[in-house]
Design a protein around this motif. Structure first.
Motif, PDB file in Angstrom:
ATOM      1  N   TYR A 139      53.051  47.070  25.225  1.00  0.00           N
ATOM      2  CA  TYR A 139      52.225  46.114  24.491  1.00  0.00           C
ATOM      3  C   TYR A 139      50.740  46.371  24.718  1.00  0.00           C
ATOM      4  CZ  TYR A 139      56.141  43.103  23.096  1.00  0.00           C
ATOM      5  OH  TYR A 139      57.278  42.600  22.519  1.00  0.00           O
ATOM      6  N   GLU A 140      50.366  46.660  25.961  1.00  0.00           N
ATOM      7  CA  GLU A 140      48.964  46.934  26.254  1.00  0.00           C
ATOM      8  C   GLU A 140      48.479  48.170  25.490  1.00  0.00           C
ATOM      9  OE1 GLU A 140      51.502  45.984  28.360  1.00  0.00           O
ATOM     10  OE2 GLU A 140      50.667  46.134  30.389  1.00  0.00           O
ATOM     11  N   GLN A 141      49.341  49.195  25.398  1.00  0.00           N
ATOM     12  CA  GLN A 141      48.963  50.383  24.645  1.00  0.00           C
ATOM     13  C   GLN A 141      48.783  50.070  23.168  1.00  0.00           C
ATOM     14  OE1 GLN A 141      48.191  53.601  25.746  1.00  0.00           O
ATOM     15  NE2 GLN A 141      47.461  53.628  23.630  1.00  0.00           N
ATOM     16  N   HIS A 142      49.672  49.267  22.615  1.00  0.00           N
ATOM     17  CA  HIS A 142      49.532  48.878  21.203  1.00  0.00           C
ATOM     18  C   HIS A 142      48.215  48.134  20.983  1.00  0.00           C
ATOM     19  CE1 HIS A 142      53.464  50.322  20.571  1.00  0.00           C
ATOM     20  NE2 HIS A 142      54.147  49.221  20.770  1.00  0.00           N
ATOM     21  N   MET A 143      47.861  47.278  21.914  1.00  0.00           N
ATOM     22  CA  MET A 143      46.619  46.516  21.776  1.00  0.00           C
ATOM     23  C   MET A 143      45.404  47.434  21.828  1.00  0.00           C
ATOM     24  SD  MET A 143      47.579  43.264  24.211  1.00  0.00           S
ATOM     25  CE  MET A 143      48.737  42.001  23.694  1.00  0.00           C
ATOM     26  N   THR A 144      45.412  48.354  22.773  1.00  0.00           N
ATOM     27  CA  THR A 144      44.299  49.288  22.896  1.00  0.00           C
ATOM     28  C   THR A 144      44.168  50.153  21.646  1.00  0.00           C
ATOM     29  OG1 THR A 144      44.546  49.351  25.300  1.00  0.00           O
ATOM     30  CG2 THR A 144      43.354  51.166  24.281  1.00  0.00           C
ATOM     31  N   THR A 145      45.292  50.649  21.149  1.00  0.00           N
ATOM     32  CA  THR A 145      45.274  51.466  19.937  1.00  0.00           C
ATOM     33  C   THR A 145      44.741  50.691  18.747  1.00  0.00           C
ATOM     34  OG1 THR A 145      47.157  52.756  20.743  1.00  0.00           O
ATOM     35  CG2 THR A 145      46.728  52.823  18.369  1.00  0.00           C
ATOM     36  N   ALA A 146      45.013  49.372  18.712  1.00  0.00           N
ATOM     37  CA  ALA A 146      44.553  48.525  17.612  1.00  0.00           C
ATOM     38  C   ALA A 146      43.098  48.101  17.758  1.00  0.00           C
ATOM     39  CB  ALA A 146      45.439  47.286  17.517  1.00  0.00           C
ATOM     40  N   GLY A 147      42.435  48.583  18.804  1.00  0.00           N
ATOM     41  CA  GLY A 147      41.022  48.283  18.985  1.00  0.00           C
ATOM     42  C   GLY A 147      40.737  47.043  19.789  1.00  0.00           C
ATOM     43  N   LEU A 148      41.761  46.532  20.479  1.00  0.00           N
ATOM     44  CA  LEU A 148      41.578  45.351  21.313  1.00  0.00           C
ATOM     45  C   LEU A 148      41.352  45.749  22.767  1.00  0.00           C
ATOM     46  CD1 LEU A 148      44.461  43.123  19.890  1.00  0.00           C
ATOM     47  CD2 LEU A 148      42.056  43.134  19.199  1.00  0.00           C
ATOM     48  N   GLU A 149      40.704  44.884  23.498  1.00  0.00           N
ATOM     49  CA  GLU A 149      40.468  45.084  24.920  1.00  0.00           C
ATOM     50  C   GLU A 149      41.403  44.156  25.699  1.00  0.00           C
ATOM     51  OE1 GLU A 149      36.954  44.308  28.269  1.00  0.00           O
ATOM     52  OE2 GLU A 149      36.624  43.784  26.143  1.00  0.00           O
ATOM     53  N   VAL A 150      42.264  44.713  26.530  1.00  0.00           N
ATOM     54  CA  VAL A 150      43.159  43.905  27.348  1.00  0.00           C
ATOM     55  C   VAL A 150      42.364  43.292  28.494  1.00  0.00           C
ATOM     56  CG1 VAL A 150      45.230  43.898  28.788  1.00  0.00           C
ATOM     57  CG2 VAL A 150      45.141  45.347  26.742  1.00  0.00           C
ATOM     58  N   VAL A 151      42.392  41.952  28.579  1.00  0.00           N
ATOM     59  CA  VAL A 151      41.590  41.260  29.590  1.00  0.00           C
ATOM     60  C   VAL A 151      42.442  40.494  30.595  1.00  0.00           C
ATOM     61  CG1 VAL A 151      39.589  41.060  28.074  1.00  0.00           C
ATOM     62  CG2 VAL A 151      41.302  39.226  28.080  1.00  0.00           C
ATOM     63  N   GLY A 152      43.767  40.475  30.406  1.00  0.00           N
ATOM     64  CA  GLY A 152      44.611  39.763  31.356  1.00  0.00           C
ATOM     65  C   GLY A 152      46.066  40.150  31.234  1.00  0.00           C
ATOM     66  N   LEU A 153      46.742  40.296  32.372  1.00  0.00           N
ATOM     67  CA  LEU A 153      48.177  40.576  32.394  1.00  0.00           C
ATOM     68  C   LEU A 153      48.778  39.806  33.561  1.00  0.00           C
ATOM     69  CD1 LEU A 153      50.756  42.087  31.551  1.00  0.00           C
ATOM     70  CD2 LEU A 153      50.025  43.983  33.008  1.00  0.00           C
ATOM     71  N   GLU A 154      49.672  38.862  33.252  1.00  0.00           N
ATOM     72  CA  GLU A 154      50.295  38.019  34.267  1.00  0.00           C
ATOM     73  C   GLU A 154      51.813  38.131  34.139  1.00  0.00           C
ATOM     74  OE1 GLU A 154      48.199  33.983  34.130  1.00  0.00           O
ATOM     75  OE2 GLU A 154      47.444  35.033  32.354  1.00  0.00           O
ATOM     76  N   ASP A 155      52.463  38.557  35.212  1.00  0.00           N
ATOM     77  CA  ASP A 155      53.919  38.615  35.248  1.00  0.00           C
ATOM     78  C   ASP A 155      54.420  37.271  35.772  1.00  0.00           C
ATOM     79  OD1 ASP A 155      56.639  39.005  35.968  1.00  0.00           O
ATOM     80  OD2 ASP A 155      56.307  41.160  36.145  1.00  0.00           O
ATOM     81  N   ILE A 156      55.102  36.508  34.921  1.00  0.00           N
ATOM     82  CA  ILE A 156      55.587  35.181  35.323  1.00  0.00           C
ATOM     83  C   ILE A 156      57.119  35.141  35.290  1.00  0.00           C
ATOM     84  CG2 ILE A 156      53.483  33.986  34.665  1.00  0.00           C
ATOM     85  CD1 ILE A 156      54.867  33.122  32.073  1.00  0.00           C
ATOM     86  N   THR A 157      57.730  36.299  35.503  1.00  0.00           N
ATOM     87  CA  THR A 157      59.190  36.394  35.471  1.00  0.00           C
ATOM     88  C   THR A 157      59.841  35.368  36.392  1.00  0.00           C
ATOM     89  OG1 THR A 157      58.959  38.773  35.058  1.00  0.00           O
ATOM     90  CG2 THR A 157      61.142  37.972  35.713  1.00  0.00           C
ATOM     91  N   GLY A 158      59.301  35.229  37.601  1.00  0.00           N
ATOM     92  CA  GLY A 158      59.915  34.333  38.566  1.00  0.00           C
ATOM     93  C   GLY A 158      59.826  32.863  38.210  1.00  0.00           C
ATOM     94  N   ASN A 159      58.948  32.524  37.288  1.00  0.00           N
ATOM     95  CA  ASN A 159      58.759  31.119  36.922  1.00  0.00           C
ATOM     96  C   ASN A 159      59.624  30.670  35.744  1.00  0.00           C
ATOM     97  OD1 ASN A 159      55.751  32.260  37.751  1.00  0.00           O
ATOM     98  ND2 ASN A 159      56.259  30.286  38.687  1.00  0.00           N
TER      99      ASN A 159
END
Length: 277
Positions: free
Chosen positions: A202-222
């Motif tokens: 997903y982050e790669q798709h965002m970067t390719t689309a010209g977006l800047e990734v500013v946050g990534l939170e893994d909330i699997t445990g919640n």
């Protein structure tokens, strides 16, 4: 085991036409997982799934009066909540006719700040002009799309400079074992899911689309508690719907997998925030 068939938008829409009400019944009125802070958190499914909606909306940093795009708006509860809480207008899209009808009947459906409107549309071919929206979010909807890169590109195209995209979804880090594949692939096909995205996809798709990734939170445990709720819904589908014995058995095995381990250890649930420069 043959890989699941890649679903078309019409396939996904037909599945939700059939199962939307059953899933929302078990997930507190929403159509996504819920967030519990820890094992002692006594939030109800409705409170926990609304909490996820609020987490997504807060990361959008929406300006009052802005128009926000909800990609995969389901039965409309999240869109109405975001609109009312932030005094924005939310435009919700879905490929399910039934979901549009349910959402349009909600109190809070309508036009203007504090309201949400709904329409049939495919995120891989959005019917909106460039730069229309002041923000967008996709809660467990990109998962169904056959071309996720195209969907992210289309969403990015419709964002104004400075607007944010928040994606909440699953990704896979590692492979299923052969026995797990025997269970999971038929379930993916039953619920119209292509293979899961990989770590970083997903982050790669965002970067390719010209977006800047500013946050990534893994909330699997919640969100593990939600899998018990999903298991109940799937059990109802296996018992009540017109399925052949083989598919019913596959769904019942999926229920067992959810109840015993919650979710495969290689599958994660992440909240990803990106911004259009």
């Amino acid at each position: 085991m043959t890989a699941p068939r890649i679903p078309a938008p019409t396939d996904v829409g037909a599945m939700y036409d059939r199962f939307n009400d059953l899933f929302t019944h078990h997930l507190g009125g929403n159509l996504h997982l819920g967030y519990w802070t820890d094992d002692q958190d006594d939030a109800t499914p409705t409170q926990a799934t609304d909490r996820i909606t609020d987490m997504v909306a807060d990361r959008l940093l929406p300006a009052p009066g802005a128009e926000i795009l909800d990609v995969g708006s389901g039965s409309g509860r999240s869109a109405v909540r975001v609109a009312e809480r932030h005094q924005v207008h939310v435009t919700g899209i879905t490929v399910s006719t039934h979901q549009v009808q349910v959402a349009q009947g909600r109190p809070g459906a309508g036009w203007g700040a504090g309201h949400a409107s709904f329409r049939l549309a495919d995120a891989m071919a959005l019917p909106f002009p460039d730069g229309r929206f002041g923000g967008a979010y996709a809660i467990e909807s990109l998962l169904h799309m056959s071309d996720r890169a195209k969907a992210v590109s289309e969403i990015a195209r419709t964002l104004r400079p400075g607007a944010r995209l928040v994606v909440l979804d699953f990704y896979q880090d590692g492979d299923f074992s052969p026995p797990e594949t025997d269970v999971m692939h038929p379930v993916f096909e039953a619920f119209r899911l292509p293979p899961l995205p990989g770590a970083g996809e997903y982050e790669q798709h965002m970067t390719t689309a010209g977006l800047e990734v500013v946050g990534l939170e893994d909330i699997t445990g919640n969100v593990h508690r939600s899998h018990q709720l999903i298991a109940k819904a799937v059990r109802c589908i296996a018992e009540e719907c017109d399925l052949d014995d083989e598919r019913r058995g596959q769904l019942e095995r999926y229920v067992e997998l959810n109840e015993v381990i919650g979710l495969h250890s290689g599958v994660h649930y992440a909240l990803i925030t990106a911004r259009r420069p």
